[in-house]
Design a protein around this motif. Structure first.
Motif, short mmCIF file in Angstrom:
data_model
loop_
_atom_site.label_atom_id
_atom_site.label_comp_id
_atom_site.label_asym_id
_atom_site.label_seq_id
_atom_site.Cartn_x
_atom_site.Cartn_y
_atom_site.Cartn_z
N PHE A 96 12.43 3.38 -1.76
CA PHE A 96 11.46 3.06 -2.82
C PHE A 96 11.98 3.46 -4.20
N TYR A 97 11.57 2.56 -5.11
CA TYR A 97 12.02 2.68 -6.57
C TYR A 97 10.86 2.94 -7.12
N LEU A 98 10.71 3.60 -8.45
CA LEU A 98 9.84 3.83 -9.49
C LEU A 98 10.61 3.97 -10.79
N ALA A 99 10.00 2.82 -11.46
CA ALA A 99 10.93 2.60 -12.78
C ALA A 99 10.12 1.78 -13.78
N PRO A 100 10.43 1.80 -15.23
CA PRO A 100 9.94 1.10 -15.92
C PRO A 100 10.50 -0.53 -15.75
#
Length: 268
Positions: A96-100
């Motif tokens: 999983f990836y959380l980013a602007p």
């Protein structure tokens, strides 16, 4: 593919915050307060160059495959914080990836799914417009670690809707390859995006601007036997073609920098 770890996956942080200020510590405070006790918080790096989205994207691409399924990568290289730019949660290969939404995810490949993180129930109350790392990224990462599905965070996005970096991948032809310099490591080694295994001819030489390099060695120790002024080629740990010098920084000695065009040509 690496196996899924038992319990919640680690939360892996990548930022340009450095260590001097309170930013990393504040983010980790939110994470350890909100995530389950079994969650691990890993500092992958906080030394991405300030606001350097490409460096963050390349770092992520380089390290992500070595982490287990279930890992939650939190990437905060975010010059647009507080603006209308979206926060994105995405999934690829069980990670999983959380980013602007600024292109920092665009070198991973085609994402399997993505959402725009808009559900304010997961944010810290009374958050600021200048520190989404603490007020939004950290609590959302903790929620994911606790079992929240990314579909609960906001509306779905098609991967094509995300911002992509202005980056042209290498072109591999029968007798010529064209790529570019994508990184310079702390030793001054010049990393290209050219996969050595995809060069379909041998022997070959590399040209970058005015520099022609013909020595291909097996390792840095072999290259160190050359004269100090000689540049050489080596296949780095990621399988990519690198340019080095016997002593000192190849980047400084050869006056080469990121995004210079690299041409691989067949030698006769």
């Amino acid at each position: 593919m690496l196996p899924t770890v038992a319990g919640p996956g680690p939360i892996a942080l990548i930022t340009d915050f450095g260590w001097r200020d309170s930013y990393v510590a504040a983010m980790k405070g939110v994470l350890v307060s909100r995530a389950s006790p079994g969650a691990r918080v890993l500092d992958l790096t906080h030394e991405i160059a300030l606001f350097d989205i490409f460096e963050g994207a390349w770092f992520l691409r380089t390290v992500a495959p070595f982490y287990p399924q279930g890992t939650i990568f939190v990437i905060v290289v975010d010059p647009g914080v507080g603006s209308s730019r979206r926060i994105v949660a995405a999934e690829l290969d069980g990670r999983f990836y959380l980013a602007p939404d600024n292109g920092v995810l665009s070198l991973l490949g085609e994402l399997e799914r993505a959402v725009s993180v808009e559900n304010e129930a997961f944010f810290l109350p009374h958050g600021s417009t200048t520190f989404h790392g603490r007020d939004r990224f950290a609590p959302v990462a903790a929620a994911l670690s606790n079992g929240t599905k990314i579909d609960e965070l906001g509306p779905a996005l098609h991967p094509n809707e995300l911002v992509h970096l202005d980056y042209t991948p290498p072109r591999y032809d029968a007798d010529r390859v064209e790529g570019s310099i994508v990184a310079v490591d702390r030793f001054g080694n010049i990393v290209t995006d050219i996969e050595a295994s995809r060069i379909g001819f041998s022997p070959f030489a590399v040209r970058v601007k005015y520099v022609l390099i013909e020595h291909l060695v097996a390792n840095y120790a072999e290259g160190a036997k050359l004269s100090d002024a000689d540049a050489f080629l080596v296949i780095g740990s990621g399988g990519l073609l690198e340019i080095s010098t016997a002593k000192g920084s190849a980047s400084e000695v050869l006056h080469l920098k990121r995004f210079e065009v690299v041409e691989v040509m067949k030698r006769t």
